[in-house]
Design an enzyme around this catalytic site. Structure first.
Site, PDB file in Angstrom:
ATOM      1  N   LYS A 134       0.139 -59.505 -32.926  1.00  0.00           N
ATOM      2  CA  LYS A 134       1.038 -58.652 -33.187  1.00  0.00           C
ATOM      3  C   LYS A 134       2.195 -59.892 -33.235  1.00  0.00           C
ATOM      4  CE  LYS A 134      -0.808 -55.168 -30.454  1.00  0.00           C
ATOM      5  NZ  LYS A 134      -0.221 -54.451 -28.747  1.00  0.00           N
ATOM      6  N   ARG A 228      -8.016 -52.157 -28.443  1.00  0.00           N
ATOM      7  CA  ARG A 228      -7.001 -53.197 -27.552  1.00  0.00           C
ATOM      8  C   ARG A 228      -6.414 -53.105 -27.044  1.00  0.00           C
ATOM      9  NH1 ARG A 228      -3.792 -57.605 -32.338  1.00  0.00           N
ATOM     10  NH2 ARG A 228      -3.047 -57.631 -30.642  1.00  0.00           N
ATOM     11  N   ASN A 232      -3.124 -53.534 -23.105  1.00  0.00           N
ATOM     12  CA  ASN A 232      -2.195 -53.302 -21.607  1.00  0.00           C
ATOM     13  C   ASN A 232      -2.469 -52.133 -20.115  1.00  0.00           C
ATOM     14  OD1 ASN A 232      -0.673 -53.580 -24.223  1.00  0.00           O
ATOM     15  ND2 ASN A 232      -1.724 -51.078 -25.296  1.00  0.00           N
ATOM     16  N   HIS A 235       0.589 -52.799 -18.439  1.00  0.00           N
ATOM     17  CA  HIS A 235       1.864 -52.371 -18.619  1.00  0.00           C
ATOM     18  C   HIS A 235       2.508 -51.488 -18.986  1.00  0.00           C
ATOM     19  CE1 HIS A 235       0.140 -55.846 -19.887  1.00  0.00           C
ATOM     20  NE2 HIS A 235       0.807 -56.605 -20.348  1.00  0.00           N
TER      21      HIS A 235
END
Ligand SMILES: NC(=O)c1ccc[n+]([C@@H]2O[C@H](COP(=O)([O-])OP(=O)(O)OC[C@H]3O[C@@H](n4cnc5c(N)ncnc54)[C@H](O)[C@@H]3O)[C@@H](O)[C@H]2O)c1
Length: 345
Positions: A134, A228, A232, A235
């Site tokens: 990323k 994926r 997070n 987050h």
């Protein structure tokens, strides 16, 4: 020590994460090292001693998240053109996640994409940012809103580089390690409870475990269509906290620590996590002096802040919760009243 990342069906994306194996790097192409003055002062000489290439250029950009922007990208690109780099040239990111994300993004754009290597020098970038492809930059609308998926050709993690890292930055990286353990690996979590990451062997083991976890997740879901997104965890809350505090009060990893605790409070209300597990995770974060408490003055405004996140799809907030320790659950239908209750706890 090596951790391979294998993208099934896309073997040209495969690469290896080398841990404490930075020996000689030989290239027959032009190389540009992207770094910042602080990291250059501390670690560039070490890298240069190991690097052999026909031409090596050093491009330094100012240090800090606020420089992870288009202006720095333009500056780097201009240097690449001035030095006549071409499609066969290689970029090396030497620095933390800011340098890594930005270098990867430039590599994805320059002449429609060239190779790059990650040499992460913060704990956060070693266990998280440098692995997975990323890349991106920030703009006035938010963080990482411009970017590309562009996998590095290799990642070289050296624990020696961490010896110069300030302790707050070190702890910020620990938050991401805890994140991996809580959502994916119960045994790793219990190991972390007894480990001391200030001890070099324990740290290397934790870095390896985290990279293995990230490698597995990324290989299964490169473009974040599913699993994926579990990375997070914490987050969703962290981004609102960072926004509210103008990205100044907390380091990213610190905001993630608070965010994980908030997610855990909500998970407990939803019956996904026991009080005991919540306290164990909090204790592990606090062992590394990470904050877990943040006073939310206006829960409604905080709730609205969730919708600024690029991951908030079709006005539904996608929460990542731990399901016990070592498991996860994604939910996008949590009633607002329960979220507000958790925000006020
Ligand atoms: N691409 C991804 O998957 C991913 C994942 C997580 C975070 N990120 C990004 O990573 C960035 C945060 O990364 P970070 O925490 O490494 O921040 P950073 O790159 O800003 O580094 C933190 C500070 O430490 C300094 N530093 C770096 N290495 C050092 C060393 N060895 N000794 C002393 N000082 C050193 C840096 O100059 C900087 O001042 C954010 O922009 C975030 O969006 C990306």
């Amino acid at each position: 020590m090596q951790v391979p990342i294998n993208f099934k069906g896309k073997s040209d994306y495969d690469y290896t994460v080398y841990i404490n194996e930075l020996k000689d790097l030989k290239f027959d192409t032009k190389v540009a090292i992207i770094t910042n003055p602080k990291v250059a002062g501390l670690h560039l000489a070490t890298l240069l001693k190991k690097l052999e290439a026909p031409e090596v250029y050093i491009i330094t950009v100012s240090d800090g998240e606020s420089y992870k922007n288009q202006q720095s990208v333009d500056f780097i690109l201009e240097n690449l053109f001035n030095h006549r780099l071409d499609r066969k040239s290689l970029l090396i990111a030497l620095g933390g996640g800011v340098i890594g994300d930005m270098t990867g993004y430039v590599a994805s754009q320059f002449q429609r994409g060239i190779d790059f290597i990650q040499i992460p020098t913060t704990l956060l970038s070693q266990v998280d940012a440098s692995v997975g492809g990323k890349t991106g930059i920030n703009n006035a609308y938010g963080k990482n809103l411009i970017g590309a998926f562009h996998q590095p050709k290799a990642v070289y993690i050296e624990s020696d580089f961490l010896k110069t890292l300030p302790s707050r930055e070190f702890s910020a990286g620990v938050a991401e390690i805890v994140k991996m353990a809580v959502t994916f690996d119960k045994a790793f979590f219990h190991w972390l409870q007894d480990a001391d990451l200030h001890n070099e062997d324990d740290l290397t083991e934790a870095v390896k475990k985290s990279v293995e976890t990230k490698a597995k997740v990324v290989a299964m879901d490169e473009k974040e269509q599913g699993i994926r997104a579990v990375l997070n965890y914490g987050h969703t809350f962290a981004h609102v906290i960072e926004n509210e505090t103008g990205y100044r009060r907390y380091l990213h990893g610190e905001a993630v620590a608070i965010g994980m605790h908030k997610a855990n409070i909500l998970a407990e209300k939803l019956g996904l996590l026991s009080k005991q597990e919540l306290l164990e995770i909090e204790a592990l974060l606090q062992k590394y002096a990470l904050p877990t408490y943040y006073m939310i003055d206006n829960p409604e405004a905080f709730y609205d802040g969730f919708f600024l996140d690029k991951k908030t799809y079709k006005s539904q907030i996608k929460f990542i919760f731990p399901k016990g320790i070592g498991g996860y659950e994604m939910r996008d239908n949590v009633p607002k009243e329960i979220v507000l209750e958790a925000l006020m706890t």
